[in-house]
Design an enzyme around this catalytic site. Sequence first.
Site, PDB file in Angstrom:
ATOM      1  N   ARG A 175       0.799  -1.226   0.000  1.00  0.00           N
ATOM      2  CA  ARG A 175       0.000   0.000   0.000  1.00  0.00           C
ATOM      3  C   ARG A 175       0.829   1.271   0.000  1.00  0.00           C
ATOM      4  NH1 ARG A 175      -3.651  -2.730   4.506  1.00  0.00           N
ATOM      5  NH2 ARG A 175      -1.612  -3.674   4.816  1.00  0.00           N
ATOM      6  N   GLU A 213       4.551  -8.569  12.881  1.00  0.00           N
ATOM      7  CA  GLU A 213       3.743  -8.988  14.031  1.00  0.00           C
ATOM      8  C   GLU A 213       3.375 -10.463  13.902  1.00  0.00           C
ATOM      9  OE1 GLU A 213       0.632  -5.932  13.749  1.00  0.00           O
ATOM     10  OE2 GLU A 213       0.687  -6.013  15.928  1.00  0.00           O
TER      11      GLU A 213
HETATM   12  O1  PRP Z   1       5.418  -1.563  11.462  1.00  0.00           O
HETATM   13  P1  PRP Z   1       5.294  -3.022  11.070  1.00  0.00           P
HETATM   14  O2  PRP Z   1       5.104  -3.930  12.269  1.00  0.00           O
HETATM   15  O3  PRP Z   1       6.422  -3.466  10.208  1.00  0.00           O
HETATM   16  O4  PRP Z   1       3.939  -3.201  10.238  1.00  0.00           O
HETATM   17  C1  PRP Z   1       3.518  -2.308   9.269  1.00  0.00           C
HETATM   18  C2  PRP Z   1       3.441  -2.941   7.918  1.00  0.00           C
HETATM   19  O5  PRP Z   1       2.455  -3.991   7.925  1.00  0.00           O
HETATM   20  C3  PRP Z   1       1.595  -3.826   6.822  1.00  0.00           C
HETATM   21  O6  PRP Z   1       2.058  -4.443   5.666  1.00  0.00           O
HETATM   22  P2  PRP Z   1       2.084  -5.988   5.395  1.00  0.00           P
HETATM   23  O7  PRP Z   1       3.490  -6.482   5.581  1.00  0.00           O
HETATM   24  O8  PRP Z   1       1.012  -6.651   6.216  1.00  0.00           O
HETATM   25  O9  PRP Z   1       1.805  -6.118   3.847  1.00  0.00           O
HETATM   26  P3  PRP Z   1       0.884  -5.361   2.780  1.00  0.00           P
HETATM   27  O10 PRP Z   1       1.255  -3.894   2.764  1.00  0.00           O
HETATM   28  O11 PRP Z   1       1.301  -6.038   1.513  1.00  0.00           O
HETATM   29  O12 PRP Z   1      -0.533  -5.603   3.168  1.00  0.00           O
HETATM   30  C4  PRP Z   1       1.595  -2.327   6.580  1.00  0.00           C
HETATM   31  O13 PRP Z   1       1.230  -2.008   5.240  1.00  0.00           O
HETATM   32  C5  PRP Z   1       3.004  -1.935   6.878  1.00  0.00           C
HETATM   33  O14 PRP Z   1       3.820  -2.029   5.722  1.00  0.00           O
HETATM   34  N1  ADE Z   2      -1.627  -4.016  14.119  1.00  0.00           N
HETATM   35  C1  ADE Z   2      -2.006  -3.866  12.845  1.00  0.00           C
HETATM   36  N2  ADE Z   2      -3.215  -3.385  12.541  1.00  0.00           N
HETATM   37  C2  ADE Z   2      -3.583  -3.228  11.254  1.00  0.00           C
HETATM   38  N3  ADE Z   2      -2.816  -3.507  10.207  1.00  0.00           N
HETATM   39  C3  ADE Z   2      -1.603  -3.987  10.473  1.00  0.00           C
HETATM   40  N4  ADE Z   2      -0.613  -4.364   9.647  1.00  0.00           N
HETATM   41  C4  ADE Z   2       0.436  -4.775  10.409  1.00  0.00           C
HETATM   42  N5  ADE Z   2       0.144  -4.684  11.708  1.00  0.00           N
HETATM   43  C5  ADE Z   2      -1.127  -4.183  11.778  1.00  0.00           C
END
Ligand code: PRP
Ligand code: ADE
Length: 119
Positions: free
Chosen positions: A6, A43
Amino acid sequence: SGIDARGILFGSVLAYRLRIGFVVVRKKGKLPGLTESVAYNLEYGKAEIEMQADAVAPGQKVVVIDDLLATGAGTLQATCLLLKRLQAEVLECLVLIELKELKGAEKLNSIPLFSLLQY
Ligand SMILES: O=P(O)(O)OC[C@H]1O[C@H](OP(=O)(O)OP(=O)(O)O)[C@H](O)[C@@H]1O
Ligand SMILES: Nc1ncnc2[nH]cnc12
């Protein structure tokens, strides 16, 4: 530079408005050519992000953008490390949403963070 998935959406629009360059930071295995990658913990598991080695020039100033900062330990920190390895200068990180409770901003090693919404 925008982070898969995103961060690329918001980063590309911002770069277009500002008439500046834009590079992508992608999940591993999606970029051709010579790449550099960094592994990190999410996470809910592990992941690895990747950039093309020639995406940024040494000394080039970069702003990193993503949709959400959660742990920060995480996606944004790994991205900053990756950009440093490619010898870019990371000026600031931008996110739309910062989950304050997880204290992600503290993990960015003095790189300034700007968030539109804190939750
Ligand atoms: O601060 P953090 O603990 O690293 O988490 C934040 C990240 O998690 C989500 O992405 P995700 O890796 O779930 O993938 P996506 O953007 O492809 O949905 C979000 O878009 C951030 O990039
Ligand atoms: N705690 C959280 N809530 C929503 N989106 C997330 N993506 C990664 N961690 C998240």
